[in-house]
Design a protein around this motif. Structure first.
Motif, PDB file in Angstrom:
ATOM      1  N   VAL A   5       0.852  -1.191   0.000  1.00  0.00           N
ATOM      2  CA  VAL A   5       0.000   0.000   0.000  1.00  0.00           C
ATOM      3  C   VAL A   5       0.884   1.235   0.000  1.00  0.00           C
ATOM      4  O   VAL A   5       1.848   1.332   0.775  1.00  0.00           O
ATOM      5  N   THR A   6       0.555   2.177  -0.886  1.00  0.00           N
ATOM      6  CA  THR A   6       1.279   3.453  -0.933  1.00  0.00           C
ATOM      7  C   THR A   6       0.304   4.596  -0.678  1.00  0.00           C
ATOM      8  O   THR A   6      -0.903   4.476  -0.904  1.00  0.00           O
ATOM      9  N   ARG A   7       0.879   5.715  -0.176  1.00  0.00           N
ATOM     10  CA  ARG A   7       0.104   6.930   0.070  1.00  0.00           C
ATOM     11  C   ARG A   7       0.724   8.031  -0.779  1.00  0.00           C
ATOM     12  O   ARG A   7       1.882   8.404  -0.592  1.00  0.00           O
ATOM     13  N   ASN A   8      -0.052   8.485  -1.778  1.00  0.00           N
ATOM     14  CA  ASN A   8       0.458   9.493  -2.716  1.00  0.00           C
ATOM     15  C   ASN A   8       1.807   9.066  -3.292  1.00  0.00           C
ATOM     16  O   ASN A   8       2.739   9.870  -3.451  1.00  0.00           O
ATOM     17  N   GLY A   9       1.943   7.769  -3.575  1.00  0.00           N
ATOM     18  CA  GLY A   9       3.146   7.256  -4.228  1.00  0.00           C
ATOM     19  C   GLY A   9       4.227   6.773  -3.290  1.00  0.00           C
ATOM     20  O   GLY A   9       5.205   6.170  -3.743  1.00  0.00           O
TER      21      GLY A   9
ATOM     22  N   ALA B 123      -3.761  17.927   4.593  1.00  0.00           N
ATOM     23  CA  ALA B 123      -5.156  18.213   4.279  1.00  0.00           C
ATOM     24  C   ALA B 123      -5.404  18.016   2.796  1.00  0.00           C
ATOM     25  O   ALA B 123      -4.496  18.094   1.976  1.00  0.00           O
ATOM     26  N   GLY B 124      -6.663  17.752   2.465  1.00  0.00           N
ATOM     27  CA  GLY B 124      -7.041  17.575   1.069  1.00  0.00           C
ATOM     28  C   GLY B 124      -7.186  16.109   0.711  1.00  0.00           C
ATOM     29  O   GLY B 124      -7.262  15.232   1.571  1.00  0.00           O
ATOM     30  N   ASN B 125      -7.222  15.846  -0.603  1.00  0.00           N
ATOM     31  CA  ASN B 125      -7.367  14.479  -1.079  1.00  0.00           C
ATOM     32  C   ASN B 125      -6.047  13.726  -0.966  1.00  0.00           C
ATOM     33  O   ASN B 125      -5.012  14.212  -1.404  1.00  0.00           O
ATOM     34  N   VAL B 126      -6.098  12.566  -0.408  1.00  0.00           N
ATOM     35  CA  VAL B 126      -4.929  11.689  -0.307  1.00  0.00           C
ATOM     36  C   VAL B 126      -5.269  10.381  -1.031  1.00  0.00           C
ATOM     37  O   VAL B 126      -6.309   9.771  -0.771  1.00  0.00           O
ATOM     38  N   THR B 127      -4.385   9.983  -1.948  1.00  0.00           N
ATOM     39  CA  THR B 127      -4.633   8.777  -2.745  1.00  0.00           C
ATOM     40  C   THR B 127      -3.847   7.607  -2.188  1.00  0.00           C
ATOM     41  O   THR B 127      -2.613   7.669  -2.064  1.00  0.00           O
TER      42      THR B 127
END
Length: 390
Positions: free
Chosen positions: A296-300, A319-323
């Protein structure tokens, strides 16, 4: 060594050629080969007593073939592990057969397969042309089983006595039989029948039929007899399965195992969180079963791998969208989590939003969202004012 021509010493085979009555025949040409045809040939012709002397390697497997206009053998005579020995080779007067294959309405059975069988051997095995006819090469006189087959037609087995130039007509009739496919998902310990899968049945001879499976996973198609079919099973969300099946003249059943198309899903336990809070993410497969060791990665940036329950916990630091992205083998999936700071607007899909009121706050300070603390403060203030007025 037996069966080989490794030894170079020669031995002599005394070969006597006789007719159907056991009488010796002169002037018959014999060709001997060995080592699977690589050795030889050694050619001799029988004398007045019907004999020919042929030198061959000792221990070889020798094949003797007859070459004559009047007499034939349907199959070569084989001498195994040759040594100096006497051999009697029986031949027969030659004959030919013309077999006409026709349909029930008397039309040529185009491209029918015609076989002549005798003494454990297929002497002729050929496909007829557009005229449905096959004429044999010279064969031994005698009785033969004539077998005519054609896709979509019942097999015809006939006994024919062949002498001289024999002509015979064999009729074949059309027929059909049920082909049943049972489609199940074998992912489970007890395979589960698949309803509404599409079963398509095709053949090179032009048949094409499509039926859905019933609640018990079965689908039945009436197909022409004596043909081969390509069976293709499809269903949305499942991998396509193809099978090749030969159908004779009896009802035929096949089992088809299919499985869901491989995929993974990444699900957060909360899609809106406070900055620096943790979110639990779960990775499941196409059967909604946990996927362990998915990366699993968070924002790459990698945050770890899922545990045996397919879960991993990660913080949301901005803050904001995190992928978040999960990868297992060659499968990948993503999901988004929105993080906000208390009291600040959040952005979801590019649009500014104010965090939704919780059970302890309202947007205008009046209504069912008052906290218990505010209500108690108001009551206490009212009581104090009453005391001052006494």
């Amino acid at each position: 060594m037996a069966g080989t021509a490794a030894a170079q010493s020669q031995v002599t085979l005394t070969v006597t050629v006789v007719n159907q009555d056991g009488d010796p025949l002169s002037g018959i040409d014999i060709s001997a080969t060995w080592d699977g045809g690589a050795g030889g040939p050694s050619n001799e012709t029988t004398r007045a007593n019907g004999q020919a002397l042929i030198d061959v390697p000792e221990g070889a497997d020798v094949m003797l073939q007859i070459d004559d206009d009047e007499y034939v053998r349907n199959v070569p005579y084989v001498v195994e592990d040759a040594e100096a020995e006497s051999i009697e080779v029986a031949v027969s007067e030659s004959a030919t057969a013309t077999v006409n294959a026709v349909t029930a309405d008397g039309q040529p059975a185009e491209n029918a397969r015609i076989r002549l069988y005798r003494d454990g051997n297929y002497v002729v095995d050929r496909n007829a042309g557009s005229d449905g006819t096959v004429t044999t090469q010279p064969v031994e006189e005698g009785e033969y089983s004539v077998i005519v087959t054609k896709p979509g037609f019942y097999r015809n087995l006939t006994t024919v006595s062949i002498t001289g130039e024999t002509t015979t007509t064999v009729q074949v009739s059309e027929g059909s039989v049920l082909l049943q496919a049972e489609v199940v998902d074998d992912h489970f310990n007890d395979s589960r029948p698949i309803r509404d899968a599409t079963v398509r049945v095709e053949s090179n001879s032009g048949f094409d039929g499509t039926v859905p499976t019933l609640s018990d996973g079965t689908a039945s198609v009436s197909v022409p007899v004596n043909d081969r079919y390509d069976v293709t099973v499809t269903k949305e969300g499942y991998e396509t399965v193809e099978r090749r099946v030969s159908v004779a003249e009896d009802e035929t059943s096949i089992d088809v195992d299919i499985r869901r198309t491989p995929e993974i899903t990444l699900s957060p336990d909360n899609r809106q969180v406070v900055v620096d809070a943790n979110v639990r993410l779960t990775v499941t497969d196409e059967y909604d079963e946990p996927v362990a060791n998915a990366t699993v990665t968070r924002n790459g940036t990698e945050v770890g791998q899922t545990d045996a329950d397919g879960e991993i916990t990660a913080t949301v630091p901005t803050a904001g969208n995190v992928t978040f992205t999960a990868t297992a083998g060659d499968l990948t999936t993503t999901t988004n989590v929105t993080a906000f700071r208390p009291g600040e607007e959040t952005t979801t899909g590019g649009a500014a939003q104010t965090p939704e009121p919780t059970a302890t706050e309202t947007t205008d300070g009046s209504g069912p969202g008052f906290t218990v603390g505010l209500t108690m403060a108001a009551l206490l203030a009212a009581a104090a004012l009453a005391r001052r007025r006494r």
